[in-house]
Write a protein that holds these residues in place. Structure first.
Motif, PDB file in Angstrom:
ATOM      1  N   THR A   4      74.032  69.075  88.854  1.00 34.47           N
ATOM      2  CA  THR A   4      73.427  67.947  88.134  1.00 34.47           C
ATOM      3  C   THR A   4      74.505  67.109  87.458  1.00 34.47           C
ATOM      4  O   THR A   4      74.472  65.880  87.494  1.00 34.47           O
ATOM      5  N   TYR A  28      56.560  66.668  93.303  1.00 38.24           N
ATOM      6  CA  TYR A  28      56.440  66.240  91.906  1.00 38.24           C
ATOM      7  C   TYR A  28      56.679  67.375  90.914  1.00 38.24           C
ATOM      8  O   TYR A  28      56.736  67.152  89.721  1.00 38.24           O
ATOM      9  N   TYR A  49      59.482  66.946  88.438  1.00 38.67           N
ATOM     10  CA  TYR A  49      59.386  66.071  87.269  1.00 38.67           C
ATOM     11  C   TYR A  49      58.751  66.872  86.141  1.00 38.67           C
ATOM     12  O   TYR A  49      57.559  67.135  86.149  1.00 38.67           O
ATOM     13  N   GLY A  50      59.574  67.291  85.183  1.00 36.50           N
ATOM     14  CA  GLY A  50      59.065  68.084  84.071  1.00 36.50           C
ATOM     15  C   GLY A  50      58.606  67.203  82.925  1.00 36.50           C
ATOM     16  O   GLY A  50      58.578  65.973  83.049  1.00 36.50           O
ATOM     17  N   TYR A 103      60.105  66.941  79.956  1.00 37.73           N
ATOM     18  CA  TYR A 103      61.239  66.284  79.294  1.00 37.73           C
ATOM     19  C   TYR A 103      62.403  65.995  80.226  1.00 37.73           C
ATOM     20  O   TYR A 103      63.267  65.210  79.897  1.00 37.73           O
ATOM     21  N   THR A 104      62.462  66.688  81.344  1.00 40.48           N
ATOM     22  CA  THR A 104      63.597  66.485  82.249  1.00 40.48           C
ATOM     23  C   THR A 104      63.117  66.381  83.696  1.00 40.48           C
ATOM     24  O   THR A 104      62.017  66.818  84.025  1.00 40.48           O
ATOM     25  N   TRP A 146      50.978  69.280  81.756  1.00 39.20           N
ATOM     26  CA  TRP A 146      52.064  68.555  82.419  1.00 39.20           C
ATOM     27  C   TRP A 146      53.418  69.174  82.113  1.00 39.20           C
ATOM     28  O   TRP A 146      54.443  68.522  82.226  1.00 39.20           O
ATOM     29  N   GLN A 165      55.734  71.499  83.464  1.00 37.04           N
ATOM     30  CA  GLN A 165      56.254  72.306  84.562  1.00 37.04           C
ATOM     31  C   GLN A 165      57.306  73.302  84.046  1.00 37.04           C
ATOM     32  O   GLN A 165      57.405  74.422  84.527  1.00 37.04           O
ATOM     33  N   GLU A 166      58.055  72.865  83.001  1.00 39.97           N
ATOM     34  CA  GLU A 166      59.142  73.696  82.465  1.00 39.97           C
ATOM     35  C   GLU A 166      58.638  75.048  81.967  1.00 39.97           C
ATOM     36  O   GLU A 166      59.370  76.028  81.965  1.00 39.97           O
ATOM     37  N   ASP A 177      48.577  75.218  86.035  1.00 43.22           N
ATOM     38  CA  ASP A 177      48.589  74.115  87.009  1.00 43.22           C
ATOM     39  C   ASP A 177      49.206  72.876  86.361  1.00 43.22           C
ATOM     40  O   ASP A 177      48.559  72.184  85.571  1.00 43.22           O
ATOM     41  N   VAL A 229      52.218  66.091  87.239  1.00 39.42           N
ATOM     42  CA  VAL A 229      53.162  65.150  86.642  1.00 39.42           C
ATOM     43  C   VAL A 229      52.425  64.212  85.664  1.00 39.42           C
ATOM     44  O   VAL A 229      51.313  63.771  85.931  1.00 39.42           O
ATOM     45  N   PHE A 279      45.161  70.261  78.614  1.00 38.73           N
ATOM     46  CA  PHE A 279      46.083  69.886  77.538  1.00 38.73           C
ATOM     47  C   PHE A 279      46.046  68.370  77.378  1.00 38.73           C
ATOM     48  O   PHE A 279      45.807  67.661  78.340  1.00 38.73           O
ATOM     49  N   LYS A 314      51.331  73.069  70.568  1.00 43.18           N
ATOM     50  CA  LYS A 314      52.750  73.320  70.244  1.00 43.18           C
ATOM     51  C   LYS A 314      53.231  72.244  69.296  1.00 43.18           C
ATOM     52  O   LYS A 314      52.639  71.160  69.232  1.00 43.18           O
ATOM     53  N   ARG A 345      59.412  65.214  64.680  1.00 37.59           N
ATOM     54  CA  ARG A 345      59.513  65.428  66.121  1.00 37.59           C
ATOM     55  C   ARG A 345      60.466  64.443  66.808  1.00 37.59           C
ATOM     56  O   ARG A 345      61.173  64.792  67.728  1.00 37.59           O
ATOM     57  N   TRP A 390      63.056  67.925  71.362  1.00 36.25           N
ATOM     58  CA  TRP A 390      63.099  68.629  72.646  1.00 36.25           C
ATOM     59  C   TRP A 390      64.514  68.651  73.241  1.00 36.25           C
ATOM     60  O   TRP A 390      64.776  69.326  74.224  1.00 36.25           O
ATOM     61  N   VAL A 450      66.675  70.371  76.581  1.00 40.49           N
ATOM     62  CA  VAL A 450      67.217  69.540  77.662  1.00 40.49           C
ATOM     63  C   VAL A 450      68.708  69.820  77.829  1.00 40.49           C
ATOM     64  O   VAL A 450      69.194  69.981  78.960  1.00 40.49           O
ATOM     65  N   LYS A 460      69.593  72.681  79.886  1.00 38.80           N
ATOM     66  CA  LYS A 460      69.456  72.491  81.340  1.00 38.80           C
ATOM     67  C   LYS A 460      70.575  71.637  81.923  1.00 38.80           C
ATOM     68  O   LYS A 460      70.983  71.847  83.059  1.00 38.80           O
ATOM     69  N   ILE A 461      70.996  70.612  81.177  1.00 37.35           N
ATOM     70  CA  ILE A 461      71.889  69.632  81.813  1.00 37.35           C
ATOM     71  C   ILE A 461      73.349  69.706  81.364  1.00 37.35           C
ATOM     72  O   ILE A 461      74.207  69.087  81.984  1.00 37.35           O
ATOM     73  N   ASP A 492      59.550  75.193  71.978  1.00 44.36           N
ATOM     74  CA  ASP A 492      58.998  74.264  70.980  1.00 44.36           C
ATOM     75  C   ASP A 492      58.758  75.021  69.684  1.00 44.36           C
ATOM     76  O   ASP A 492      58.946  76.226  69.631  1.00 44.36           O
TER      77      ASP A 492
END
Lengths: 274, 472
Positions: free
Chosen positions: A36, A229, A232-233, A235-236, B29, B31-32, B56, B59, B81, B133, B140, B274, B278, B281-282, B349
């Motif tokens: 990344t 998709y 696409y999280g 926040y990231t 929404w 996914q993380e 589930d 996006v 949610f 959360k 925030r 947040w 992040v 991760k990056i 969170d």
């Protein structure tokens, strides 16, 4: 300027255009092997400094590829078969025969091009629900297999160019209407068949919206377009994972294209007469 | 033999009945959090072997449409949610199930009672939502992250030289740019979207007492006519864009701005709580960073960050769920002390539960610091529901959101064109006029539906943005 010089200039210009055209695809492939950090800090370098397969491992697991790939293949193959069947028959009748109301039908089919699909999704959704096909691949296949004006026009245009004598000879030999269509006309329309297969297969393969909304209650029935998709999280966005997923999902489309490119090129080059 | 076969058949039938699990679909929404949920759910399955949690994630850009269609089809998720559509609207659409029928009273007592104020998560006397959360007492959005390595390279001490005021910031930023010589900068502005302009400057705006929902509660009107906006533009934003931020910021993406920060190309980055997640991760493994509040005007703070319980995301049980009893079990798990504590410990969170001690559990030093600073820079702020429960039915935020250009877009446009402060003021006043009209329209809309609301519900004469101990 000599002819050779002109050709050379043309070739240089075309080469530049090809490079510009192909760059995004090469960039996606290159990104799929980058970290990344490297993707953001050195985005234009096409050769990764730190070559990594991790993106592919993540892509396979996160996008649920094993399940979604099967669904996408079933969806794309069956939908393409049905579309071919409907479009070729409609195109044949509209291209070869005159009958009352023909123009009206033609205009009605053409009018569907002007209707944005987002305006039709609620009635389509309700229809599929009432048919009990919601959350099933069958519902998805049915929705994507409706009349497509472009394909009907392609077939109709092609069939209208075939000389009448082909049919007359067949009738003299005792062939029936279905036999003439299936054994004479359809084999002659291979270039259009190839083109429709490529167009429709790719369209189904990349489809996102309908596969999402028609499988709301059954995530297991979703396709790759929806699975992508997953990167696409909240926040990231996992861009390198997404690039790897795109590369994996491109492979079957490339195979289909290579299989039918001969016919596709003929149609695109205006060689519809076969 | 026949007897043996009969017994075997019954056993197989019973076994098959025993393993038939009720699948509870949890639409969200995030996914993380998928891996985290499947990990902690093992604990839930020990006591609920008959239930399976299906996490589930859809996006966010498609989420509302998916949810609407799910309810149209009747095939809805069991739990869902939301954070951007307020509970009163969700309940108005008939999507949410009252929770007290399914969840014991003792569970609601684990949350601060403010969430169950009428018009927040309690509508017409019934509780419909549980906070998912975040803690409304922890600020925030609007934090300033800094990269100590870049500061040191610029000859600054990260322990002493973190700017606290606008002029300090501009001075420090100038020094960083001069030392960086194009290799690194003080900051960039991710200007491609108005939401990114907002994430950069929201903290500054909060320090002026002007933060969302942008209402001056003393008057019950939007605050876009405040001279503080002009002061902010003239004394901070214009010099920042003219002298500090490298050109081309208006086409800079948020992701690139984040990467520039973690790669040591910029010293400061402004965003929400947040970001530690992040960065994990990056950022490179040895990445170090600090966090503090955004600089205040030189003469001092004009306001505090507002603590607003209506901004906390919530869970609902679908009114159409066929397994409400099991859904309630899952919802209690998602809002249990165990789940929430693990969520905090693993840095996803903060927890809204009163029984979870965020400060004690959180391990990330930046998230710990955010809790401490929040106590100093945040305060309870008015929401119209405190005055009139039915004010929750006034869709004023939704109406304001549909007006463009919004305040962040006006700031971006003015900065790109480097408009003089007078022209910036004109644009803001024009916006205020539309915004105030939209508030009145929203009130009328609620009145037309039979709710007894008025503009008075938006007026809190005893409030001031500088009141630290204001209480409803």
């Amino acid at each position: 300027m000599s002819r050779r010089a002109k050709t050379l200039i043309l070739q240089i210009v075309m080469t530049i255009l090809v490079i510009i055209w192909i760059f995004p695809i090469v960039w996606v492939v290159s990104t799929s092997f980058k970290t990344t950090t490297e993707m953001f800090m050195d985005p234009l370098n096409l050769i990764p400094k730190e070559f990594t397969w991790d993106n592919y491992v993540r892509a396979w697991n996160l996008a649920n590829f094993s399940k979604y790939l099967t669904n996408t293949i079933i969806y794309s193959v069956f939908s393409t078969i049905i579309v071919l069947f409907i479009s070729s028959m409609s195109g044949y009748v509209l291209g070869r025969y005159d009958f009352p109301g023909k123009k009206l039908i033609f205009v009605a089919i053409l009018a569907t091009i002007l209707m944005p699909s987002r305006y039709t999704f609620i009635p389509i959704f309700d229809l599929v629900r009432k048919m009990g096909l919601l959350n099933k691949l069958g519902g998805l296949i049915l929705v994507s297999s409706g009349v497509n004006a472009l394909y009907v026009m392609l077939f109709s245009g092609y069939f209208s160019t075939i000389p009448k004598s082909f049919e007359e000879a067949a009738i003299m030999e005792g062939a029936t209407f279905p036999q003439i269509f299936l054994k004479i006309m359809l084999p002659l329309s291979k270039p259009v068949i190839g083109t429709v297969i490529i167009f429709h297969f790719v369209s189904c393969w990349n489809d996102f919206f309908f596969p999402l909304i028609l499988t709301l209650g059954n995530p297991n029935a979703r396709t790759l377009g929806v699975g992508l998709y997953a990167f696409y999280g909240e926040y990231t966005t996992d861009w390198t994972g997404l690039a790897a997923a795109l590369v994996i999902s491109m492979v079957p489309i490339l195979i289909v294209f290579l299989m039918f490119q001969k016919y596709f090129m003929r149609v695109m080059a205006g060689g519809i007469k076969g | 033999m026949r007897r043996f076969l009969s017994v075997l058949l019954v056993a197989v039938l019973l076994a098959s009945l025993g393993v038939a699990k009720v699948k509870i679909r949890v639409l969200n929404w995030s996914q993380e959090m998928k891996g985290f949920v499947s990990d902690v759910a093992k604990e839930f399955y020990k006591t609920h072997p008959n239930i399976e949690i299906v996490w589930d994630s859809v996006v966010q850009s498609q989420y509302d449409q998916v949810l609407s269609l799910a309810f149209r089809s009747g095939d809805t998720p069991d739990i869902f949610f939301h954070s951007t559509i307020v509970p009163v609207e969700i309940v108005g659409r008939g999507w949410a199930e009252p929770l007290e029928k399914w969840i014991p009273k003792s569970h609601f007592e684990k949350f601060p009672s403010v969430y169950f104020t009428e018009g927040v998560d309690r509508i017409n006397g019934k509780i419909y939502a549980l906070p998912a959360k975040g803690d409304y007492r922890i600020v925030r959005r609007g934090w300033m992250y800094y990269n100590p390595k870049v500061l040191r390279e610029a000859g600054l001490d990260p322990n002493k030289d973190i700017p606290k005021t606008w002029s300090e910031f501009l001075k420090v930023a100038k020094k960083i740019n001069e030392s960086g010589k194009g290799k690194f900068y003080a900051m960039v502005i991710p200007g491609t979207k108005s939401s990114n302009i907002a994430r950069t400057f929201r903290g500054f705006v909060a320090n002026l007492g002007l933060m969302e929902p942008f209402i001056d509660w003393r008057r019950g009107e939007y605050n876009f006519d405040s001279p503080l906006w002009i002061m902010f533009y003239k004394e901070f934003l214009l010099p920042l864009v003219k002298d500090i931020v490298p050109a081309g910021w208006d086409s800079l993406d948020k992701n690139l701005a984040r990467q520039m920060f973690v790669q040591g190309k910029t010293a400061f980055y402004f965003d929400g709580v947040w970001m530690p997640g992040v960065f994990k991760k990056i950022a490179p493994k040895n990445f170090e960073y600090g966090v503090t509040y955004a600089p205040v005007p030189d003469e001092g703070r004009w306001g505090y960050y507002p603590f607003d319980p209506t901004t906390i995301p919530v869970w609902y049980i679908s009114s159409k769920s066929k397994h409400k009893k099991e859904a309630a079990e899952v919802l209690q798990f998602l809002t249990s002390e165990y789940f929430q504590s693990e969520m905090v410990k693993r840095g996803y969170d903060y927890s809204p539960l009163a029984v979870v001690n965020n400060a004690k559990l959180v391990e990330n030093p930046a998230l710990k610091k955010i809790i401490d600073i929040s106590k100093k820079v945040g305060t309870v702020s008015p929401i119209p529901q405190y005055k009139n429960p039915y004010a929750g039915f006034v869709p004023y935020s939704k109406k304001l959101g549909s007006i463009h250009p919004n305040v962040w877009e006006i700031i971006a446009e003015s900065l790109v064109k480097k408009l003089p402060p007078d022209q910036f003021r004109e644009k803001l006043l024009e916006y205020k006029k539309k915004a105030d009209e939209s508030l009145l329209e929203a009130i009328k809309e609620a009145q037309s539906k039979g709710y007894k609301v008025s503009k008075e519900d938006f007026v809190f004469p005893n409030w001031s943005p500088l009141l630290k101990n204001w209480r409803p």
